[in-house]
Write a protein that holds these residues in place. Structure first.
Motif, PDB file in Angstrom:
ATOM      1  N   ASP A  84      -0.174   0.254   7.419  1.00  0.00           N
ATOM      2  CA  ASP A  84       0.303   0.599   5.973  1.00  0.00           C
ATOM      3  C   ASP A  84      -0.255   2.014   5.537  1.00  0.00           C
ATOM      4  OD1 ASP A  84       1.750  -1.715   6.083  1.00  0.00           O
ATOM      5  OD2 ASP A  84       0.091  -2.952   5.254  1.00  0.00           O
ATOM      6  N   LEU A  85      -0.913   2.551   6.285  1.00  0.00           N
ATOM      7  CA  LEU A  85      -1.722   3.989   5.756  1.00  0.00           C
ATOM      8  C   LEU A  85      -0.869   5.124   6.228  1.00  0.00           C
ATOM      9  CD1 LEU A  85      -5.214   3.111   7.330  1.00  0.00           C
ATOM     10  CD2 LEU A  85      -4.273   2.379   4.976  1.00  0.00           C
ATOM     11  N   ASP A  86      -1.178   5.966   5.451  1.00  0.00           N
ATOM     12  CA  ASP A  86      -0.564   7.334   5.657  1.00  0.00           C
ATOM     13  C   ASP A  86      -1.771   8.517   6.143  1.00  0.00           C
ATOM     14  OD1 ASP A  86       1.422   9.354   5.984  1.00  0.00           O
ATOM     15  OD2 ASP A  86       0.850  10.111   3.987  1.00  0.00           O
ATOM     16  N   ILE A  87      -1.765   8.685   7.648  1.00  0.00           N
ATOM     17  CA  ILE A  87      -2.734   9.604   8.081  1.00  0.00           C
ATOM     18  C   ILE A  87      -2.458  10.904   8.291  1.00  0.00           C
ATOM     19  CG2 ILE A  87      -4.316   9.841  10.056  1.00  0.00           C
ATOM     20  CD1 ILE A  87      -5.155   7.175   8.525  1.00  0.00           C
ATOM     21  N   LYS A  88      -3.476  11.629   7.404  1.00  0.00           N
ATOM     22  CA  LYS A  88      -3.095  13.104   7.483  1.00  0.00           C
ATOM     23  C   LYS A  88      -3.588  13.965   8.841  1.00  0.00           C
ATOM     24  CE  LYS A  88      -3.701  17.161   4.326  1.00  0.00           C
ATOM     25  NZ  LYS A  88      -4.116  17.385   2.999  1.00  0.00           N
ATOM     26  N   LEU A 187      -7.859   9.905   0.382  1.00  0.00           N
ATOM     27  CA  LEU A 187      -6.266   9.952   0.187  1.00  0.00           C
ATOM     28  C   LEU A 187      -5.794   8.405   0.043  1.00  0.00           C
ATOM     29  CD1 LEU A 187      -5.206  13.069   2.093  1.00  0.00           C
ATOM     30  CD2 LEU A 187      -5.134  12.816  -0.254  1.00  0.00           C
ATOM     31  N   ASN A 188      -6.133   7.624   1.073  1.00  0.00           N
ATOM     32  CA  ASN A 188      -5.719   6.521   1.016  1.00  0.00           C
ATOM     33  C   ASN A 188      -6.297   5.625   0.040  1.00  0.00           C
ATOM     34  OD1 ASN A 188      -3.598   6.001   3.357  1.00  0.00           O
ATOM     35  ND2 ASN A 188      -5.239   7.330   4.225  1.00  0.00           N
ATOM     36  N   VAL A 189      -7.524   5.737  -0.379  1.00  0.00           N
ATOM     37  CA  VAL A 189      -8.090   4.798  -1.397  1.00  0.00           C
ATOM     38  C   VAL A 189      -7.375   5.281  -2.653  1.00  0.00           C
ATOM     39  CG1 VAL A 189     -10.174   4.427  -2.831  1.00  0.00           C
ATOM     40  CG2 VAL A 189     -10.362   4.713  -0.544  1.00  0.00           C
ATOM     41  N   LYS A 190      -7.321   6.492  -2.936  1.00  0.00           N
ATOM     42  CA  LYS A 190      -6.295   6.997  -4.418  1.00  0.00           C
ATOM     43  C   LYS A 190      -4.950   6.463  -4.209  1.00  0.00           C
ATOM     44  CE  LYS A 190      -9.020  11.447  -5.155  1.00  0.00           C
ATOM     45  NZ  LYS A 190      -8.879  12.909  -5.146  1.00  0.00           N
ATOM     46  N   ALA A 191      -4.344   6.329  -3.057  1.00  0.00           N
ATOM     47  CA  ALA A 191      -3.088   5.828  -3.110  1.00  0.00           C
ATOM     48  C   ALA A 191      -2.624   4.223  -3.100  1.00  0.00           C
ATOM     49  CB  ALA A 191      -2.147   6.209  -1.742  1.00  0.00           C
ATOM     50  N   GLY A 192      -4.248   3.619  -3.396  1.00  0.00           N
ATOM     51  CA  GLY A 192      -4.310   2.139  -3.309  1.00  0.00           C
ATOM     52  C   GLY A 192      -3.999   1.527  -2.045  1.00  0.00           C
ATOM     53  N   LYS A 193      -3.935   2.341  -0.781  1.00  0.00           N
ATOM     54  CA  LYS A 193      -3.594   1.551   0.606  1.00  0.00           C
ATOM     55  C   LYS A 193      -5.108   0.967   0.999  1.00  0.00           C
ATOM     56  CE  LYS A 193       0.309   4.253   1.258  1.00  0.00           C
ATOM     57  NZ  LYS A 193       1.036   5.448   2.107  1.00  0.00           N
ATOM     58  N   LEU A 194      -6.252   1.564   0.504  1.00  0.00           N
ATOM     59  CA  LEU A 194      -7.436   1.080   0.964  1.00  0.00           C
ATOM     60  C   LEU A 194      -8.183   0.612  -0.227  1.00  0.00           C
ATOM     61  CD1 LEU A 194      -8.747   3.425   3.539  1.00  0.00           C
ATOM     62  CD2 LEU A 194      -8.124   1.245   3.891  1.00  0.00           C
ATOM     63  N   LEU A 195      -9.071  -0.682  -0.234  1.00  0.00           N
ATOM     64  CA  LEU A 195      -9.830  -0.986  -1.306  1.00  0.00           C
ATOM     65  C   LEU A 195     -10.934  -0.021  -1.753  1.00  0.00           C
ATOM     66  CD1 LEU A 195     -10.448  -4.576  -0.472  1.00  0.00           C
ATOM     67  CD2 LEU A 195      -8.790  -3.700  -1.936  1.00  0.00           C
ATOM     68  N   PRO A 196     -11.336   0.260  -3.281  1.00  0.00           N
ATOM     69  CA  PRO A 196     -12.289   1.244  -3.493  1.00  0.00           C
ATOM     70  C   PRO A 196     -13.582   1.002  -2.696  1.00  0.00           C
ATOM     71  CG  PRO A 196     -11.158   0.296  -5.450  1.00  0.00           C
ATOM     72  CD  PRO A 196     -10.638  -0.621  -3.993  1.00  0.00           C
ATOM     73  N   SER A 197     -13.686  -0.105  -2.280  1.00  0.00           N
ATOM     74  CA  SER A 197     -15.225  -0.155  -1.484  1.00  0.00           C
ATOM     75  C   SER A 197     -15.328   0.487  -0.317  1.00  0.00           C
ATOM     76  CB  SER A 197     -15.346  -1.780  -1.366  1.00  0.00           C
ATOM     77  OG  SER A 197     -14.344  -2.151  -0.505  1.00  0.00           O
ATOM     78  N   ALA A 198     -14.123   0.849   0.023  1.00  0.00           N
ATOM     79  CA  ALA A 198     -14.276   1.699   1.528  1.00  0.00           C
ATOM     80  C   ALA A 198     -14.952   3.025   1.225  1.00  0.00           C
ATOM     81  CB  ALA A 198     -12.838   1.857   1.797  1.00  0.00           C
ATOM     82  N   SER A 199     -14.957   3.649   0.166  1.00  0.00           N
ATOM     83  CA  SER A 199     -15.405   4.860  -0.165  1.00  0.00           C
ATOM     84  C   SER A 199     -16.572   4.715  -1.171  1.00  0.00           C
ATOM     85  CB  SER A 199     -14.431   5.943  -0.597  1.00  0.00           C
ATOM     86  OG  SER A 199     -13.854   5.544  -1.937  1.00  0.00           O
ATOM     87  N   GLN A 200     -16.670   3.798  -1.940  1.00  0.00           N
ATOM     88  CA  GLN A 200     -17.605   3.605  -3.104  1.00  0.00           C
ATOM     89  C   GLN A 200     -18.584   2.530  -2.811  1.00  0.00           C
ATOM     90  OE1 GLN A 200     -15.356   3.085  -6.543  1.00  0.00           O
ATOM     91  NE2 GLN A 200     -14.049   4.808  -6.143  1.00  0.00           N
ATOM     92  N   GLY A 201     -18.282   1.515  -1.715  1.00  0.00           N
ATOM     93  CA  GLY A 201     -19.116   0.349  -1.684  1.00  0.00           C
ATOM     94  C   GLY A 201     -18.854  -0.739  -2.771  1.00  0.00           C
ATOM     95  N   ARG A 202     -19.593  -1.809  -2.591  1.00  0.00           N
ATOM     96  CA  ARG A 202     -19.367  -3.133  -3.643  1.00  0.00           C
ATOM     97  C   ARG A 202     -20.741  -3.094  -4.242  1.00  0.00           C
ATOM     98  NH1 ARG A 202     -19.288  -8.065  -1.429  1.00  0.00           N
ATOM     99  NH2 ARG A 202     -17.893  -8.765  -3.077  1.00  0.00           N
ATOM    100  N   ASP A 203     -20.693  -3.373  -5.796  1.00  0.00           N
ATOM    101  CA  ASP A 203     -21.735  -3.364  -6.619  1.00  0.00           C
ATOM    102  C   ASP A 203     -22.697  -2.292  -6.471  1.00  0.00           C
ATOM    103  OD1 ASP A 203     -20.499  -5.831  -7.273  1.00  0.00           O
ATOM    104  OD2 ASP A 203     -21.676  -6.900  -5.678  1.00  0.00           O
TER     105      ASP A 203
END
Length: 475
Positions: A84-88, A187-203
């Motif tokens: 489901d991702l778009d890989i540059k 790019l995939n976090v901004k596009a909503g294809k990955l959860l924000p925790s992938a780049s920002q972590g949880r809590d």
């Protein structure tokens, strides 16, 4: 490469005057028609609204000329779908393949099915400090030779909902690859294809997907304590096959470093000589043992190489514990096609080795070499293992070798596992003392105890010589 028939070129020209150009790179008419459609869509999407139709046609012609030189379509368009991702994609980084997507998805489906929950350790009792091990059982994954980051990102997108504290570390030797991986992550976090925790972590914790530069063939690469899964698409093509069997598109445009290992000399492991292109697999098996991972998935080139990697894994099994070995085809989810075997028979391997050259060695070093060489043979030089069958899953060409650890790496929880707790940040990861001992044990010689004794004696001897050098001279 065979020349295109004139009839095929004429047929393409009747459909569109641009198709003969694309045919030089695509080689088939159906592929060329699809590629022309994608190129037209790309020009329409990227061109400025003020651009005239004539200028747009000129842009399209330039892209078709690039494709006629066998430049990969992914580099021209700048991206490649991966799940489901778009890989540059960009020159200098290996292009994601559909076969890689297929086995990555199959691995994630195994974990999500619930049948493999026992492979993942329970870490709830150990999560006493913030930013340490996950609070719920979640896999810790190492992606070796991560390239564009496609495997790491797809695994996170598939597993993060079920395992909310999944931690994935991607390693590559190329600075360009690491930069592109981080770009694909954002790019995939901004596009909503990955959860924000992938780049920002949880809590407020550390990012769950991290990429860093590392040479995994170095003497002591960085260590991660315990890992649940190691997955890798390493360089596995020999120099001869790269020159003769790869397509013009791959040879001229894709990075040779990601396809051909820079190791160019055969090496010895366990009393057997192995081809240079298998060096990465030796190191991956070593990582599998050192970090007590439950699953090791390695992409390979062909059936012959798969057989050699299985032999190497079987040899490692004799000294590092039991692993169940499987072979996966291009599409492991599919049923095998008619005529495709579902088992591969591995014959016992035995090879005579000459006695090593000990010229110029000290007495201690000669004694160590003699013990190591003696330990690598039951009665004669070489290693022999019993004949066995390996199951083959899926349809298509044999694509990957998978190891499932069958024995428990730890029978107790608590203080022993607490020592393996490492911060979930790539910059903080180092090779701990226990892992370093395992690493050295593998290098000294898999057979065993005598080698470690003489390794210690050698260290003592070197220490004594060093002290003599440091002692002030007497006048």
């Amino acid at each position: 490469m065979p020349r295109l028939p004139n009839a095929l070129i004429l047929k393409g020209y009747k459909i569109s005057p641009l198709l003969p150009l694309i045919l030089r790179g695509a080689r088939t008419l159906d592929s060329a028609i699809n590629e022309l459609r994608w190129l037209k869509e790309h020009v329409s999407a990227t061109a400025k609204p003020s651009l005239s139709p004539q200028s747009k046609r000129k842009c399209l012609l330039q892209l078709c000329i690039r494709r006629s030189r066998a430049e990969p379509l992914q580099y021209i368009l700048g991206s490649q779908p991966f799940g489901d991702l778009d890989i540059k994609c960009r020159p200098g980084i290996l292009i994601p393949r559909p076969e890689t997507e297929a086995y990555t998805t199959h691995l994630a489906n195994l974990l999500l099915s619930g049948n493999y929950d026992t492979l993942l350790r329970t870490t709830g009792k150990l999560a006493k400090k913030k930013h340490r091990l996950p609070k719920v059982p979640s896999p810790r994954i190492l992606d070796v030779c991560s390239g564009s980051g496609c495997i790491s990102l797809l695994l996170h997108s598939l597993l993060a909902t079920r395992f909310p504290d999944t931690a994935i570390f991607g390693l590559d030797i190329s600075h360009t690859a690491i930069a592109l991986s981080n770009q694909n992550l954002e790019l995939n976090v901004k596009a909503g294809k990955l959860l924000p925790s992938a780049s920002q972590g949880r809590d407020g914790g550390y990012p769950q997907v991290q990429f860093g530069r590392c040479n995994v063939l170095s003497k002591y690469p960085i260590g991660f304590g315990h890992l649940d899964i190691i997955i890798s698409n390493p360089p596995y093509i020999s120099k001869a096959k790269f020159a003769s069997e790869t397509t013009r598109s791959v040879r001229n445009y894709e990075p040779k470093l990601a396809l051909v290992p820079f190791q160019n000399q055969p090496f010895t492991r366990g009393g057997l000589e192995w081809e240079p292109e298998l060096k990465f697999y030796d190191r991956l098996l070593k990582l599998h043992q050192t970090h007590s991972s439950k699953i090791l998935l390695m992409e390979i080139g062909d059936e012959e190489q798969a057989r050699r990697v299985v032999e190497m894994a079987a040899l490692a099994n004799q000294h590092t514990g039991s692993n169940k070995i499987e072979l996966w085809r291009d599409y492991p989810d599919a049923s095998p096609e008619k005529g495709e075997p579902t088992m591969m028979n591995i014959q016992g391997s035995f090879k005579e080795l000459p006695y090593p050259n000990v010229e110029g060695k000290t007495k201690i070093e000669r004694e160590q070499i003699h013990r190591t060489w003696n330990g690598m043979k039951p009665e004669n030089p070489g290693i022999k293992f019993d004949e066995f069958d390996v199951p083959i899953r899926g349809a298509g060409k044999i694509r990957s070798v998978v190891l499932f650890r069958e024995n428990n790496f730890r029978k107790t929880e608590g203080s022993k596992l607490m020592k393996e707790m490492l911060a979930m940040r790539l910059e903080d990861v180092t090779l701990c003392g226990a892992a370093k001992k395992k690493w050295q044990k593998w290098d000294v010689g898999m057979p065993g105890r005598e080698n470690r004794k003489f390794s210690t004696k050698l260290k003592v001897e070197k220490r004594k010589r060093r002290k003599k050098k440091l002692r002030p001279a007497s006048f």
